[in-house]
Structures are given as C-alpha cells and as structure tokens.
Design an enzyme around this catalytic site. Structure first.
Site, PDB file in Angstrom:
ATOM      1  CE  LYS A 270      65.927 -54.449 -39.979  1.00 20.53           C
ATOM      2  NZ  LYS A 270      65.407 -55.380 -38.993  1.00 20.53           N
TER       3      LYS A 270
ATOM      4  CD  GLU B 209      62.032 -55.146 -39.768  1.00 19.32           C
ATOM      5  OE1 GLU B 209      62.747 -55.995 -40.352  1.00 19.32           O
ATOM      6  OE2 GLU B 209      61.685 -55.261 -38.583  1.00 19.32           O
TER       7      GLU B 209
ATOM      8  CB  ILE C 299      66.540 -51.017 -43.724  1.00 23.12           C
ATOM      9  CG1 ILE C 299      65.717 -50.053 -44.589  1.00 23.12           C
ATOM     10  CG2 ILE C 299      65.923 -51.187 -42.335  1.00 23.12           C
ATOM     11  CD1 ILE C 299      65.595 -48.647 -44.047  1.00 23.12           C
TER      12      ILE C 299
ATOM     13  CG  HIS D 184      62.474 -57.029 -48.977  1.00 21.57           C
ATOM     14  ND1 HIS D 184      62.860 -57.985 -48.076  1.00 21.57           N
ATOM     15  CD2 HIS D 184      63.186 -57.262 -50.112  1.00 21.57           C
ATOM     16  CE1 HIS D 184      63.771 -58.760 -48.623  1.00 21.57           C
ATOM     17  NE2 HIS D 184      63.995 -58.359 -49.856  1.00 21.57           N
TER      18      HIS D 184
END
Ligand code: AMP
Length: 283
Positions: A183, A34, A175, A36
């Site tokens: 992440k 998520e 994120i 990216h």
C-alpha cells in the site's frame, strides 16, 4: 484533535508529560491508508497518547518530483487517524515548520549514498531534517516507521543513535493489497492497467523468497531471476534491484546473514518501492 501550530503542540505535550503519559509518534505525509493506520494502531497499543503528523515535507522532494501533485486530504486523514485511536493530528504549514533563512542541515553519510539515496539526491537530507525537527517538537517515547521504506528505517535509526536522540524507533511490517502490492499513497497515480502491472514488484520478491528458502545463496543469481520476471512486464522499468546487508546497506554477494532485498520499479511514470527481509537463523 487537529493542531497546526508548533507552540500549541509543545504545550499539550508538556501537560501530558506532567501527568506521566507516554507518547507515541507516527510521522506521515498524509493521504493515509491501512499501512499508516497499522502504525497508528501499534502506537495506540503501546502508548498512553498518540500524535500523528501529516506534513508533505518540501525538503525531501527533488525539483522534478511530485511535491505539488502529492495527494492531500487532511479532512479524510483526520478521520482515519481518529478511527484508530490517535489523539492528535499535527498538520503544520511549510512556513510553520521551516524558517526562510534556515541554515542547518542534517546528513547521514554512507547509508544514504546507495539505493534510493543514489537515485534521489538530497532526499534523505530532507527526511532527516524533518524527522529530527518533529522528534524535537513531539519528544515521543516511541516513533513508528514502516518497513516499506526500509532504507528510511536504517537511516533514521542511525541518525537517532548518532545524535543521542532519546526515542525508540519501531519498525512495522509492510501492509499489502490482496495481490501483494505494498500500500502506498502513490498507488493512486496508477491507471487501471498500471495497477495490474504493479503486482510484479511483490511477485519478484516472492520469487526471491522461494529461491532463498530452497537454499540459493548467490545474490547475483537471485537478482538476475528477479529482473527477468520484472522485465516480462511491459509497463515496468527497473530502477534498481539489490541485495544488501540489512544494517549497513552494503552489497552482499554470498548470502550468509540477514539481508534486505530492496527494489524500485517505474510503472509508467510512477516510481514504486518494495522490499523483503530474509533472516538467517544461527543456532
Ligand atoms: P509516508 O506518508 O509515505 O511518508 O509514510 C509514512 C509512514 O508510513 C512511513 O514510515 C512509511 O514507511 C509508512 N508506510 C507507508 N506505507 C506503508 C505500508 N504499506 N505498510 C507499512 N507502513 C507503511
């Protein structure tokens, strides 16, 4: 659409430019998540066409790093890109990107001698080489990078400025997982226990944030408290905890303008990075 050859991509870009389309570009090493996808979504919002590169770049890995074991799944990556509206995934083989007898290097000095640059010699030369090549191939209007790799953003901005490369570099927010862990494709290396321990990175950054919000301005005091928190976690080993000027990446002792707090911590054998930007508003 998946493209593997530089020539084919260049031809497509030429035809798009003829039609007056703006182009957004998101360079990645794949194993997409998520984080990216948030970059791709922003690129889709702001451009007519979006190209994502998926290329595990050999020149940015050190001899004892994880180039061979880095996760690769181009089929899944292609799906994740299309899901959020990318037009093309560019996935060249290493011998398509690099000539065996290449003799050009790109080196951004000063900014790369600290933090991850000091710990990973040659890493940013490899990043700058591949990013400059990709920008020459794609010639995007805007290129999107994650603030997760804060030093990379600073280095790329400096390179683009110094070399007069005609592109806007857009930095996008980090994120995170629910427990705060940023992440990362490398999170897949973590065992269940290590995954739990890894939340110590964002926890220590939150402690710094609270101290700053309460008015603490001594960098060494904040670093000391952060390190104490990380050291409480038996699976964690600090690589660095720093407080630096957000643009020059030079160390700061008394915090009176915008700063970056970048950290790198080994959780078991996996080296994770995270950071936090603190902005001081002057009215
Ligand atoms: P990588 O595939 O790790 O080279 O990352 C490609 C791009 O995605 C880089 O600009 C990263 O900073 C960005 N990125 C990776 N993880 C995240 C994240 N958790 N949040 C936002 N951007 C990210």
């Amino acid at each position: 659409m998946l493209i593997k050859e530089i020539k084919e991509l260049k031809n497509l870009v030429k035809s798009w430019k003829k039609e007056g389309f703006s182009i957004g570009f998101v360079p990645t090493m794949g194993a997409l998540h998520e984080g990216h996808q948030s970059l791709i979504k922003k690129a889709v919002e702001e451009n007519d066409k979006v190209i994502v590169s998926v290329f595990v770049n050999p020149t940015q890995f050190g001899p004892n790093e994880d180039y061979d074991s880095y996760p690769r799944d181009i089929k899944k990556d292609l799906e994740l890109c299309m899901m959020v509206g990318a037009n093309v995934v560019f996935n060249p083989e290493p011998n398509e990107m690099y000539f065996n007898n290449r003799s050009t290097s790109i080196s951004v000095s000063k900014l790369t001698s600290v933090l991850c640059g000091a710990k990973r010699p040659g890493h940013f030369d490899g990043v700058c080489l591949v990013v400059s090549k990709l920008l020459n191939i794609v010639t995007p209007d805007k290129a999107y990078f994650g603030q997760k790799d804060a030093q990379q953003v600073a280095v790329i901005k400096r390179m683009v400025r110094d070399l007069n490369i005609d592109v806007d570099i857009i930095a996008c927010p980090i994120i995170r997982e629910e427990d705060g862990l940023a992440k990362s494709s490398r999170n897949t290396y973590l065992s269940v226990e290590e995954r739990k321990a890894a939340s110590v990175l964002s926890r220590s950054l939150n402690i710094a944030k609270n101290l700053l919000n309460k008015g603490e301005r001594s960098a060494s005091k904040i670093k000391e408290i952060m390190m104490e928190e990380i050291n409480k976690e038996p699976l964690a080993k600090i690589d660095y905890v720093e407080i630096v000027d957000n643009e020059s990446l030079e160390n700061v002792e008394i915090i009176e303008k915008n700063i970056l707090i970048p950290i790198a911590v080994y959780i078991g054998k996996t080296r994770l990075i995270d950071n936090f930007i603190f902005e001081i508003y002057t009215y």
